[in-house]
Write an enzyme that holds these catalytic residues in place. Structure first.
Site, PDB file in Angstrom:
ATOM      1  N   ASN A   7       0.872  -1.168   0.000  1.00  0.00           N
ATOM      2  CA  ASN A   7       0.000   0.000   0.000  1.00  0.00           C
ATOM      3  C   ASN A   7       0.913   1.222   0.000  1.00  0.00           C
ATOM      4  OD1 ASN A   7      -1.846   1.991   0.477  1.00  0.00           O
ATOM      5  ND2 ASN A   7      -2.742   1.045   2.299  1.00  0.00           N
ATOM      6  N   ARG A  95      -2.657  -2.060  -3.466  1.00  0.00           N
ATOM      7  CA  ARG A  95      -3.894  -1.328  -3.221  1.00  0.00           C
ATOM      8  C   ARG A  95      -3.867  -0.082  -4.100  1.00  0.00           C
ATOM      9  NH1 ARG A  95      -5.333   2.925   1.128  1.00  0.00           N
ATOM     10  NH2 ARG A  95      -7.578   3.025   0.836  1.00  0.00           N
ATOM     11  N   HIS A 184     -13.235   2.487   0.499  1.00  0.00           N
ATOM     12  CA  HIS A 184     -13.221   1.409   1.504  1.00  0.00           C
ATOM     13  C   HIS A 184     -13.850   0.122   0.974  1.00  0.00           C
ATOM     14  CE1 HIS A 184     -13.293   4.566   5.043  1.00  0.00           C
ATOM     15  NE2 HIS A 184     -12.064   4.246   4.718  1.00  0.00           N
ATOM     16  N   HIS A 212     -17.918   0.962   8.412  1.00  0.00           N
ATOM     17  CA  HIS A 212     -16.460   1.005   8.589  1.00  0.00           C
ATOM     18  C   HIS A 212     -16.117   2.301   9.324  1.00  0.00           C
ATOM     19  CE1 HIS A 212     -12.203   0.358   7.123  1.00  0.00           C
ATOM     20  NE2 HIS A 212     -12.182   1.643   7.455  1.00  0.00           N
ATOM     21  N   GLY A 214     -13.040   3.952  10.935  1.00  0.00           N
ATOM     22  CA  GLY A 214     -11.614   4.096  11.247  1.00  0.00           C
ATOM     23  C   GLY A 214     -11.346   5.575  11.390  1.00  0.00           C
ATOM     24  N   ASN A 215     -10.183   6.036  10.885  1.00  0.00           N
ATOM     25  CA  ASN A 215     -10.018   7.492  10.791  1.00  0.00           C
ATOM     26  C   ASN A 215     -10.954   8.028   9.729  1.00  0.00           C
ATOM     27  OD1 ASN A 215      -8.155   8.561  12.705  1.00  0.00           O
ATOM     28  ND2 ASN A 215      -6.638   7.195  11.765  1.00  0.00           N
ATOM     29  N   ARG A 245     -12.506  14.632   8.711  1.00  0.00           N
ATOM     30  CA  ARG A 245     -13.330  15.059   7.574  1.00  0.00           C
ATOM     31  C   ARG A 245     -14.749  15.371   8.040  1.00  0.00           C
ATOM     32  NH1 ARG A 245     -11.630  10.123   4.672  1.00  0.00           N
ATOM     33  NH2 ARG A 245      -9.573  10.559   3.803  1.00  0.00           N
ATOM     34  N   GLY A 334     -11.094   0.346  13.370  1.00  0.00           N
ATOM     35  CA  GLY A 334     -10.641   0.735  14.711  1.00  0.00           C
ATOM     36  C   GLY A 334     -11.755   1.075  15.696  1.00  0.00           C
ATOM     37  N   GLU A 388      -7.808  -5.613   5.399  1.00  0.00           N
ATOM     38  CA  GLU A 388      -7.718  -5.241   3.986  1.00  0.00           C
ATOM     39  C   GLU A 388      -6.545  -5.923   3.291  1.00  0.00           C
ATOM     40  OE1 GLU A 388      -8.691  -1.150   5.499  1.00  0.00           O
ATOM     41  OE2 GLU A 388      -9.117  -0.828   3.390  1.00  0.00           O
TER      42      GLU A 388
HETATM   43  P1  ADP Z   1      -7.321   3.844   9.765  1.00  0.00           P
HETATM   44  O1  ADP Z   1      -8.442   4.490   9.034  1.00  0.00           O
HETATM   45  O2  ADP Z   1      -6.141   4.735   9.954  1.00  0.00           O
HETATM   46  O3  ADP Z   1      -6.990   2.445   9.277  1.00  0.00           O
HETATM   47  P2  ADP Z   1      -8.242   2.486  12.174  1.00  0.00           P
HETATM   48  O4  ADP Z   1      -9.200   1.536  11.565  1.00  0.00           O
HETATM   49  O5  ADP Z   1      -6.992   1.954  12.768  1.00  0.00           O
HETATM   50  O6  ADP Z   1      -7.906   3.696  11.231  1.00  0.00           O
HETATM   51  O7  ADP Z   1      -9.038   3.288  13.321  1.00  0.00           O
HETATM   52  C1  ADP Z   1      -8.459   4.347  14.019  1.00  0.00           C
HETATM   53  C2  ADP Z   1      -9.459   4.863  15.021  1.00  0.00           C
HETATM   54  O8  ADP Z   1      -9.874   3.794  15.892  1.00  0.00           O
HETATM   55  C3  ADP Z   1      -8.903   5.972  15.934  1.00  0.00           C
HETATM   56  O9  ADP Z   1      -9.847   7.024  16.031  1.00  0.00           O
HETATM   57  C4  ADP Z   1      -8.769   5.268  17.269  1.00  0.00           C
HETATM   58  O10 ADP Z   1      -8.939   6.142  18.344  1.00  0.00           O
HETATM   59  C5  ADP Z   1      -9.924   4.295  17.208  1.00  0.00           C
HETATM   60  N1  ADP Z   1      -9.800   3.239  18.227  1.00  0.00           N
HETATM   61  C6  ADP Z   1      -8.851   2.296  18.339  1.00  0.00           C
HETATM   62  N2  ADP Z   1      -9.052   1.560  19.456  1.00  0.00           N
HETATM   63  C7  ADP Z   1     -10.153   2.054  20.058  1.00  0.00           C
HETATM   64  C8  ADP Z   1     -10.883   1.752  21.256  1.00  0.00           C
HETATM   65  N3  ADP Z   1     -10.504   0.768  22.056  1.00  0.00           N
HETATM   66  N4  ADP Z   1     -11.981   2.473  21.526  1.00  0.00           N
HETATM   67  C9  ADP Z   1     -12.361   3.491  20.734  1.00  0.00           C
HETATM   68  N5  ADP Z   1     -11.730   3.839  19.607  1.00  0.00           N
HETATM   69  C10 ADP Z   1     -10.642   3.136  19.278  1.00  0.00           C
END
Ligand code: ADP
Length: 402
Positions: A7, A95, A184, A212, A214-215, A245, A334, A388
Site C-alpha cells: 500500500n 492497493r 473502503h 467502517h 476508522g479514521n 473530515r 478501529g 484489507e
Molecule cells: P485507519 O483508518 O487509519 O486504518 P483504524 O481503523 O486503525 O484507522 O481506526 C483508528 C481509530 O480507531 C482511531 O480514532 C482510534 O482512536 C480508534 N480506536 C482504536 N481503538 C479504540 C478503542 N478501544 N476504543 C475506541 N476507539 C478506538
C-alpha cells in the site's frame, strides 16, 4: 506461494508478506517519511505463534525505489528475513485507491491498466500517483512477480445509476466523470463475506449494512451481496462524520467560505478534509481520547460523539429503507471493532426497526467475529474485524493462480 501486499502512499510504503498456503503472515512493515531528511522503517518477522522479531532503521530514504529495495533487503536479512531471493515472491498485490468506472474487480497489471490508472489521476490526485509509483518500483524490485491491482472503488461499481449520479448538469458526468464512486470497498466487501460465511448465508443472498469506522468512516448498503449505495462519493469527503473530515455538509458552506471569508479553494479543502469531523468539534480526532473526555463530562467531546453516532443512525435508517429486509448490521475498523459506546449509541432507539443490541454481549470482548444482538432482534448485529491486506492477498492469489 509467497505473495507481497503493498500500500503505497505519497511518502510511505506499507507491506505484508503472506504465505498463501495456510494464509500465514510471514512478515510486515512500514517505510515512512520517504523523501525527508530522516526516514524510518519498521520491519517485523512473524513466527507461527505471532510476533517474533522486529528491526527498526532510521535513515534517509530518497524515494520509493530506495524504500522498496530496502524492504527487499530486509525480507532477505539474515536475522529478520523470510526469503533468500526476491524471485521467491511470485505475486505483488497493490492497493489502488481509484479505479473509476473502469475497474469492478482486481486485475493483473499491464501497460493498459497502468494507463487507465494514470487517466484516473484527476479523480484521486493524492492517491493514484503514489499507487502508480509503487507499481513501477515493484516491477523493478520483484521482476519475476505478477503484479495485481486491487481497487478501493471496485466493490461499489454495482451501484445503480440513480444512486451514483449527482443531480447536477449531465455534462459533469459525461465529460468529467463526476459521480459517486465510494471508497473502503475492499473492507466493506471483506467483512460482508466474513459475515455471510459466519451466518451460513451465501454471499449473493446477503443483505447487510456495513459500517467502517476508522479514521475515515463510511457505510455501505449491500443487497444480495452487492453494494447498492455507499456514503462516500466522488471523494472520501462526504457521508459520515470522520476523524478530520466533515462528512455531509451543505455545499453552500463552501460558497460562503469562498465569498464571505475570502478563503481559497485549497484552504477550504484543507479545512473540510483535515480540520473538521471530530477534530473540528472536539479539537482532536482520536476516538479513544474523545471517549475518555466524554466519561469525564466534557461538553465538546459529548457533542462530537452525539453528532458522530446520530449521523450513523440516520444512514442506518436510509439504508434500511433502500435495502428492505436486512440480515445484518456489521461494525468494523478501529472504532467499530473496539468502541462499545459508539455501537450502543448508533443502534439505540431502533428497536421498532428490529434492531436490538444486547448491552452485555456488546461489552464482551472476544477475538474474531462477535454477535452482539438480543435474542429477539430481527437483525443480527455483528462486529467483524476487517483485514484489507488479507483481502488484497486473497484476491491477488485468486487471479494469479488461474
Ligand atoms: P485507519 O483508518 O487509519 O486504518 P483504524 O481503523 O486503525 O484507522 O481506526 C483508528 C481509530 O480507531 C482511531 O480514532 C482510534 O482512536 C480508534 N480506536 C482504536 N481503538 C479504540 C478503542 N478501544 N476504543 C475506541 N476507539 C478506538
Amino acid at each position: 506461494m509467497k505473495l507481497l501486499v503493498i500500500n503505497t502512499g505519497s511518502s510511505s510504503i506499507k507491506y505484508k508478506l503472506f504465505d498463501m498456503e495456510g494464509k500465514k503472515v510471514l512478515s510486515a512493515g512500514l517505510v515512512e517519511r520517504i523523501g525527508e531528511e530522516q526516514g524510518h522503517i519498521k520491519h517485523e518477522r512473524f513466527s507461527t505463534e505471532g510476533k517474533a522479531e522486529e528491526k527498526t532503521e532510521t535513515l534517509a530514504i530518497k524515494d520509493h525505489r530506495t524504500g522498496l529495495k530496502r524492504v527487499s533487503a530486509l525480507l532477505q536479512d539474515e536475522q529478520v528475513g523470510v526469503i533468500h531471493n526476491p524471485d521467491e515472491i511470485q505475486a505483488v498485490g497493490h492497493r489502488v485507491v481509484h479505479g473509476g468506472s473502469r475497474f469492478s474487480e482486481a486485475v493483473v497489471i499491464n501497460a493498459e491498466v497502468k494507463e487507465a490508472i494514470q487517466r484516473l489521476i484527476p479523480l484521486a490526485p493524492l492517491h493514484n500517483p503514489p499507487n502508480l509509483e509503487g507499481i513501477a518500483v515493484a516491477e523493478e524490485v520483484f521482476p519475476q512477480a505478477e503484479q495485481v491491482a486491487i481497487f478501493d472503488t471496485a466493490f461499489h461499481q454495482s451501484m445503480p445509476d440513480y444512486a451514483y449520479r449527482y443531480a447536477i448538469p449531465q455534462k459533469y458526468y459525461e465529460e468529467h466523470r463526476i459521480r459517486v464512486y465510494g471508497m473502503h470497498g475492499t473492507s466493506h466487501q471483506f467483512v460482508a463475506h466474513q459475515a455471510a460465511s459466519h451466518l451460513g448465508i451465501p454471499m449473493h443472498k446477503l443483505s447487510a449494512i456495513t459500517i467502517h469506522l476508522g479514521n475515515g468512516c463510511s457505510m455501505t448498503a449491500i443487497k444480495e451481496g452487492k453494494s447498492i449505495d455507499t456514503s462516500m462519493g466522488l471523494s472520501p469527503l462526504p457521508g459520515l462524520m470522520m476523524g478530520t473530515r466533515s462528512g455531509d455538509i451543505d455545499p453552500a458552506i463552501i460558497f460562503y467560505m469562498g465569498t464571505k471569508l475570502n478563503m481559497s479553494i485549497e484552504e477550504i479543502d484543507q479545512e473540510l478534509n483535515k480540520q473538521s469531523g471530530l477534530k473540528g468539534i472536539a479539537g482532536e480526532n482520536d476516538m479513544r481520547a474523545i471517549i475518555a473526555r466524554v466519561e469525564q463530562g466534557d461538553q465538546a467531546a459529548t457533542l462530537a460523539l452525539e453528532m458522530y453516532t446520530y449521523r450513523i443512525k440516520k444512514y442506518l435508517g436510509a439504508y434500511l429503507a433502500v435495502i428492505g429486509p436486512l440480515d445484518a448490521i456489521i461494525f468494523t475498523a478501529g472504532v467499530g471493532e473496539n468502541s462499545t459506546m459508539i455501537r450502543e449509541k448508533s443502534c439505540a432507539g431502533l428497536e421498532h426497526l428490529g434492531i436490538r443490541l444486547n448491552p452485555a454481549k456488546n461489552l464482551q470482548k472476544q477475538k474474531g467475529i462477535q454477535e452482539i444482538q438480543d435474542e429477539e432482534s430481527a437483525v443480527k448485529i455483528l462486529v467483524v474485524p476487517t483485514d484489507e491486506e488479507l483481502s488484497i492477498a486473497e484476491q491477488t492469489y485468486e487471479l494469479v493462480r488461474e
